[in-house]
Design a protein around this motif. Structure first.
Motif, mmCIF file in Angstrom:
data_model
loop_
_atom_site.group_PDB
_atom_site.id
_atom_site.type_symbol
_atom_site.label_atom_id
_atom_site.label_comp_id
_atom_site.label_asym_id
_atom_site.label_seq_id
_atom_site.Cartn_x
_atom_site.Cartn_y
_atom_site.Cartn_z
ATOM 1 N N MET A 182 0.840 -1.162 0.000
ATOM 2 C CA MET A 182 0.000 0.000 0.000
ATOM 3 C C MET A 182 0.892 1.235 0.000
ATOM 4 S SD MET A 182 -2.838 1.008 2.904
ATOM 5 C CE MET A 182 -2.930 -0.704 3.295
ATOM 6 N N LYS A 183 0.562 2.191 -0.837
ATOM 7 C CA LYS A 183 1.324 3.439 -0.913
ATOM 8 C C LYS A 183 0.416 4.595 -0.525
ATOM 9 C CE LYS A 183 4.444 1.654 -4.271
ATOM 10 N NZ LYS A 183 5.822 1.892 -4.369
ATOM 11 N N PHE A 184 1.054 5.711 -0.155
ATOM 12 C CA PHE A 184 0.307 6.881 0.290
ATOM 13 C C PHE A 184 0.776 8.111 -0.474
ATOM 14 C CE2 PHE A 184 0.242 3.837 3.680
ATOM 15 C CZ PHE A 184 -1.060 3.880 4.118
ATOM 16 N N VAL A 185 -0.157 9.044 -0.671
ATOM 17 C CA VAL A 185 0.130 10.299 -1.355
ATOM 18 C C VAL A 185 -0.193 11.448 -0.407
ATOM 19 C CG1 VAL A 185 -0.494 11.768 -3.305
ATOM 20 C CG2 VAL A 185 -0.359 9.293 -3.617
ATOM 21 N N LEU A 186 0.735 12.386 -0.302
ATOM 22 C CA LEU A 186 0.554 13.557 0.553
ATOM 23 C C LEU A 186 -0.338 14.579 -0.148
ATOM 24 C CD1 LEU A 186 1.432 15.208 3.086
ATOM 25 C CD2 LEU A 186 3.284 16.108 1.666
ATOM 26 N N VAL A 187 -1.331 15.054 0.566
ATOM 27 C CA VAL A 187 -2.206 16.130 0.089
ATOM 28 C C VAL A 187 -2.045 17.271 1.088
ATOM 29 C CG1 VAL A 187 -4.568 16.797 -0.476
ATOM 30 C CG2 VAL A 187 -3.832 14.418 -0.808
ATOM 31 N N TRP A 188 -1.865 18.493 0.564
ATOM 32 C CA TRP A 188 -1.685 19.624 1.469
ATOM 33 C C TRP A 188 -2.474 20.830 0.989
ATOM 34 C CZ3 TRP A 188 1.089 23.932 -0.374
ATOM 35 C CH2 TRP A 188 1.806 23.727 -1.546
ATOM 36 N N GLN A 189 -2.734 21.726 1.927
ATOM 37 C CA GLN A 189 -3.579 22.880 1.644
ATOM 38 C C GLN A 189 -3.046 24.071 2.431
ATOM 39 O OE1 GLN A 189 -7.613 22.432 3.147
ATOM 40 N NE2 GLN A 189 -8.373 23.404 1.290
ATOM 41 N N LEU A 190 -2.951 25.199 1.776
ATOM 42 C CA LEU A 190 -2.476 26.435 2.398
ATOM 43 C C LEU A 190 -3.689 27.274 2.795
ATOM 44 C CD1 LEU A 190 0.164 27.971 3.005
ATOM 45 C CD2 LEU A 190 -0.084 29.070 0.778
ATOM 46 N N CYS A 191 -3.711 27.693 4.053
ATOM 47 C CA CYS A 191 -4.830 28.476 4.579
ATOM 48 C C CYS A 191 -4.315 29.741 5.248
ATOM 49 C CB CYS A 191 -5.609 27.659 5.610
ATOM 50 S SG CYS A 191 -6.327 26.138 4.978
ATOM 51 N N SER A 192 -5.136 30.788 5.196
ATOM 52 C CA SER A 192 -4.827 32.035 5.892
ATOM 53 C C SER A 192 -5.737 32.158 7.099
ATOM 54 C CB SER A 192 -5.039 33.238 4.966
ATOM 55 O OG SER A 192 -4.959 34.438 5.714
ATOM 56 N N LEU A 193 -5.133 32.253 8.261
ATOM 57 C CA LEU A 193 -5.926 32.451 9.475
ATOM 58 C C LEU A 193 -6.463 33.876 9.549
ATOM 59 C CD1 LEU A 193 -3.650 30.521 11.997
ATOM 60 C CD2 LEU A 193 -5.745 29.726 10.900
ATOM 61 N N VAL A 241 -0.314 25.422 6.990
ATOM 62 C CA VAL A 241 -0.396 24.346 6.018
ATOM 63 C C VAL A 241 -1.074 23.160 6.693
ATOM 64 C CG1 VAL A 241 0.891 22.812 4.489
ATOM 65 C CG2 VAL A 241 1.745 25.126 4.927
ATOM 66 N N ARG A 242 -2.189 22.741 6.105
ATOM 67 C CA ARG A 242 -2.862 21.518 6.553
ATOM 68 C C ARG A 242 -2.388 20.409 5.628
ATOM 69 N NH1 ARG A 242 -8.826 22.015 5.519
ATOM 70 N NH2 ARG A 242 -8.799 20.010 6.568
ATOM 71 N N TYR A 243 -2.219 19.222 6.162
ATOM 72 C CA TYR A 243 -1.850 18.106 5.292
ATOM 73 C C TYR A 243 -2.404 16.795 5.813
ATOM 74 C CZ TYR A 243 1.933 16.988 8.598
ATOM 75 O OH TYR A 243 2.649 16.654 9.718
ATOM 76 N N TRP A 244 -2.575 15.874 4.891
ATOM 77 C CA TRP A 244 -3.045 14.544 5.228
ATOM 78 C C TRP A 244 -2.531 13.569 4.180
ATOM 79 C CZ3 TRP A 244 -5.908 18.669 3.748
ATOM 80 C CH2 TRP A 244 -6.595 18.609 2.547
ATOM 81 N N CYS A 245 -2.604 12.306 4.487
ATOM 82 C CA CYS A 245 -2.089 11.263 3.607
ATOM 83 C C CYS A 245 -3.233 10.375 3.131
ATOM 84 C CB CYS A 245 -1.048 10.415 4.342
ATOM 85 S SG CYS A 245 0.386 11.379 4.870
ATOM 86 N N ASN A 246 -3.373 10.267 1.824
ATOM 87 C CA ASN A 246 -4.395 9.416 1.233
ATOM 88 C C ASN A 246 -3.772 8.143 0.706
ATOM 89 O OD1 ASN A 246 -6.416 11.274 1.697
ATOM 90 N ND2 ASN A 246 -6.377 12.105 -0.370
ATOM 91 N N GLU A 247 -4.503 7.054 0.849
ATOM 92 C CA GLU A 247 -4.069 5.801 0.250
ATOM 93 C C GLU A 247 -4.116 5.949 -1.263
ATOM 94 O OE1 GLU A 247 -5.444 1.430 0.904
ATOM 95 O OE2 GLU A 247 -6.071 2.633 2.631
ATOM 96 N N ASP A 248 -3.071 5.504 -1.941
ATOM 97 C CA ASP A 248 -3.027 5.575 -3.402
ATOM 98 C C ASP A 248 -3.528 4.245 -3.956
ATOM 99 O OD1 ASP A 248 -2.607 6.108 -6.020
ATOM 100 O OD2 ASP A 248 -0.425 6.197 -5.902
ATOM 101 N N ASN A 249 -4.728 4.273 -4.505
ATOM 102 C CA ASN A 249 -5.351 3.066 -5.041
ATOM 103 C C ASN A 249 -5.267 3.003 -6.556
ATOM 104 O OD1 ASN A 249 -6.209 2.151 -2.473
ATOM 105 N ND2 ASN A 249 -7.892 3.621 -2.535
ATOM 106 N N ALA A 250 -4.401 3.790 -7.156
ATOM 107 C CA ALA A 250 -4.328 3.876 -8.624
ATOM 108 C C ALA A 250 -4.001 2.551 -9.281
ATOM 109 C CB ALA A 250 -3.302 4.930 -9.025
ATOM 110 N N ASP A 251 -3.164 1.733 -8.653
ATOM 111 C CA ASP A 251 -2.766 0.484 -9.301
ATOM 112 C C ASP A 251 -3.490 -0.739 -8.734
ATOM 113 O OD1 ASP A 251 -1.444 0.830 -6.913
ATOM 114 O OD2 ASP A 251 0.477 0.053 -7.616
ATOM 115 N N LYS A 252 -4.550 -0.506 -7.947
ATOM 116 C CA LYS A 252 -5.336 -1.636 -7.444
ATOM 117 C C LYS A 252 -6.420 -1.986 -8.462
ATOM 118 C CE LYS A 252 -4.927 -1.142 -2.473
ATOM 119 N NZ LYS A 252 -5.655 -0.948 -1.221
ATOM 120 N N PRO A 253 -6.661 -3.262 -8.681
ATOM 121 C CA PRO A 253 -7.730 -3.632 -9.625
ATOM 122 C C PRO A 253 -9.097 -3.251 -9.065
ATOM 123 C CG PRO A 253 -6.805 -5.593 -8.565
ATOM 124 C CD PRO A 253 -5.991 -4.399 -8.113
#
Length: 73
Positions: A1-12, A59-71
């Motif tokens: 299983m692989k993971f992809v970082l997703v991040w978002q820039l926010c202004s308080l 910066v908010r960030y989270w890790c999503n499972e990368d399911n691109a190569d799963k059947p």
């Protein structure tokens, strides 16, 4: 299983965020992805310290499972 970082820039200051973004770098483990997120925060903050400070950016960030190569089922 692989993971992809997703991040978002926010202004308080303005209470707004840009849409989430990913560099599409695959991490072998969730821990590696989480560490990559912490490193991304430092990288983004150091690019433009003055804007980061004035706009009270975060910066908010989270890790999503990368399911691109799963059947599909």
């Amino acid at each position: 299983m692989k993971f992809v970082l997703v991040w978002q820039l926010c202004s308080l200051l303005s209470n707004t965020c840009i849409p989430p973004y990913t560099d599409r770098i695959e991490y072998e483990t969730y821990v590696d992805c989480a560490i990559g997120g912490a490193e991304k925060v430092i990288e983004v903050a150091e690019k433009d310290k003055k804007t980061f400070d004035v706009q009270r950016l975060m910066v908010r960030y989270w890790c999503n499972e990368d399911n691109a190569d799963k059947p599909s089922t």
